[in-house]
Enzyme design. Structure first.
Site, short mmCIF file in Angstrom:
data_model
loop_
_atom_site.label_atom_id
_atom_site.label_comp_id
_atom_site.label_asym_id
_atom_site.label_seq_id
_atom_site.Cartn_x
_atom_site.Cartn_y
_atom_site.Cartn_z
N ASP A 195 0.85 -1.19 0.00
CA ASP A 195 0.00 0.00 0.00
C ASP A 195 0.89 1.23 0.00
OD1 ASP A 195 1.08 0.28 2.54
OD2 ASP A 195 -0.83 0.27 3.60
N ASP A 229 1.37 4.80 2.35
CA ASP A 229 0.97 5.40 3.63
C ASP A 229 1.39 6.87 3.68
OD1 ASP A 229 0.40 2.65 5.08
OD2 ASP A 229 2.42 2.44 4.27
N ASP A 273 -3.27 4.33 2.90
CA ASP A 273 -3.59 4.67 4.28
C ASP A 273 -3.24 6.14 4.52
OD1 ASP A 273 -4.42 2.12 4.96
OD2 ASP A 273 -2.46 1.51 5.75
#
Ligand code: CTP
Ligand code: MN
Ligand code: MN
Length: 484
Positions: free
Chosen positions: A204, A206, A408
């Site tokens: 992902d 962040d 995120d």
């Protein structure tokens, strides 16, 4: 030369936060074996055992050279009996029986495949496994009621299991910056997580968001999310408010590793169209090329990697890493799909703050090079009309110029920024070791919000990570050396 003696005399400290752990190290075969056992322990909800394997692996990652014989390990910390046995086996036979058995076990493969679905944890995966559900397709067919996160996880399963590249992370950073600056000018956005540690790929992306005027950041996330949603950038999001002040637990409580910042777990819709990337919008048809086949690739520099997706149709992925040295290790999962984990290549940069001066530049390449890298998912030639991206439903018939990426977002008040930065840069084991060091060696409690000195009964302020390491009596370890 006796290679064995050199390592034995090196004194290695026992906490990972006392050591430099670079991304590239000399004992990949051993650490891969130990990570599989750690994964397996964690999937079986045996956290203690998982941590023991992770600590052993982290120790090996920090060694200055390759371990060739078990005698070299004498006197080293963190190596429990079980880990030592596995290491010896791999050193002697090239493989560990236990690791082989694990990787081939139906349960392990199923648990990996099912927990690879966004929104699915070990408990849920285990329940499904016992019902005979071994793959995402099984789950789809089962007709189980899924929550919103799991539905999105299933829908974008394949894409979310493709590594996110550094240049995709930079492109996401520009979108996040646009969103944040549209609703709160002067806010600062920092790339955190694995990419801050120098990884070239991640599961992902962040980001940490703050504002120099304390209080201005309050309630920021819902506004950012609205902006992103209005622009069509979000495929999924779940926002949680800041519960730090209301919390009765008291700050810096070590019992809970979860911090209480305002945060958003999301899935972005990232345009992968080379033309679209200069001026990212979530809307389709910007270039009018949505359903074209046989797309041309502008720079002609991409590496084509044959990737099988579940439909059995081939797509070609132009995926490139800045150095052009992506190393792929095939890892199998139950679906028969091959997940290729690009092994990361270290760049070792400091925090990347997306300030207005950095707009439209890639801080990891030359600032004047306008995204030369096609990290796009490109569908080529005859296959173009046949590609089916999605497991089972919402299939699109033509090539797509976007992909789903997990993102995120975290918002911190300025006064807690250094703690949030340290807490969200990782690695997860490094964070765990920092907190363990604080408690056991310094009688302090560290969280992503604060550092509390129990003997002096006071909070210790810090405006940089360096100050936090100093409070903890630790040598400063830069992000690129926190890859424990
Ligand atoms: N983190 C956290 N609370 C969560 C999730 C993550 O504090 N609920 C922290 C982790 O401790 C870690 C950082 O956020 O330090 C990044 O987590 P994650 O994205 O899961 O891992 P990465 O190190 O970024 O690895 P990857 O490249 O696979 O994303
Ligand atoms: Mn991450
Ligand atoms: Mn994350």
């Amino acid at each position: 030369e006796k290679p064995g003696l050199e390592l034995a005399v090196v004194s290695v400290p026992s906490y990972a936060c006392q050591r430099h752990t670079p991304l590239l190290h000399h004992n990949i075969t051993l650490t891969d074996a130990l990570s599989i056992l750690a994964d397996n322990a964690e999937l079986g909800e045996n956290e203690g055992r998982g941590v023991a394997f992770r600590r052993a692996a982290a120790l090996l990652k920090s060694l200055p050279q390759e371990v060739r014989g078990a005698e070299q390990l004498r006197g080293l910390p963190c190596l429990g009996e079980h880990s030592l046995r596995v290491i010896k086996e791999v050193l002697e036979d090239g493989v560990s029986h236990e690791v082989e058995t694990t990787t081939h076990s139906e349960q392990f493969k199923a648990m990996k495949a099912l927990t690879g679905i966004f929104g699915v944890g070990a408990k849920t995966a285990d329940r499904w496994f016992r019902e005979g559900i071994h793959t995402p397709s099984d789950l789809q067919r089962s007709g189980h009621t899924l929550n919103r996160a799991q539905r999105a996880g299933l829908q974008y399963y394949d894409e979310l299991n493709l590594p996110v590249t550094k240049s995709e992370a930079v492109a996401i950073g520009q979108i996040v910056e646009s969103a944040v600056h549209a609703v709160l000018p002067g806010a600062e956005i920092t790339l955190i997580g694995g990419f801050r540690r120098g990884k070239q790929t991640g599961h992902d992306v962040d980001f940490l968001i703050t504002h120099p005027d304390e209080g201005r950041e309050e309630g920021l996330m819902p506004k950012v999310v609205s902006w992103l949603e209005a622009q069509g950038f979000l495929l999924y999001q779940k926002t949680t408010g800041n519960s730090y002040l209301e919390s009765k637990e008291g700050p810096a409580r070590p019992a809970s590793n979860m911090d209480r910042f305002e945060r958003c777990f999301s899935i972005f819709r990232l345009s992968t169209d080379n033309e679209g990337r200069e001026n990212q919008t979530g809307r389709e048809n910007q270039t009018g090329r949505e359903n074209q086949t046989g797309r041309e690739i502008q720079t002609g520099r991409e590496i084509q990697t044959g990737r099988e997706i579940q439909t059995g149709r081939e797509i070609q992925t132009g995926r490139e890493i800045q150095t052009g040295r992506e190393i792929q290790t095939g890892r199998e999962i139950q679906t028969g799909r091959e997940i290729q984990k690009g092994r990361e290549i270290q760049t070792g940069d400091g925090p990347q703050t997306y300030s207005p001066t950095l707009t439209n530049t890639d801080p990891h390449t030359h600032s004047d090079s306008p995204h030369p890298l096609p990290q796009t998912l490109v569908v080529v030639g005859d296959h173009a009309q046949k590609v089916s991206w999605v497991l089972g439903h919402s299939q699109c018939s033509g090539p797509r110029s976007w992909r789903a990426v997990r993102v995120d977002l975290v918002v911190s008040p300025y006064s807690q920024f250094a703690f949030a930065l340290l807490g969200w840069t990782g690695s997860k084991l490094f964070e765990r070791e920092l907190r363990r060091w604080a408690v056991h060696e310094k009688a302090m409690t560290l969280s992503s919000h604060a550092l509390y000195d129990r003997k002096r009964t006071q909070y210790l302020r810090a405006s940089s990570e360096e100050e936090i390491f100093a409070h903890l009596g630790l040598e400063y370890i830069p992000p690129c050396d926190r890859n424990a």
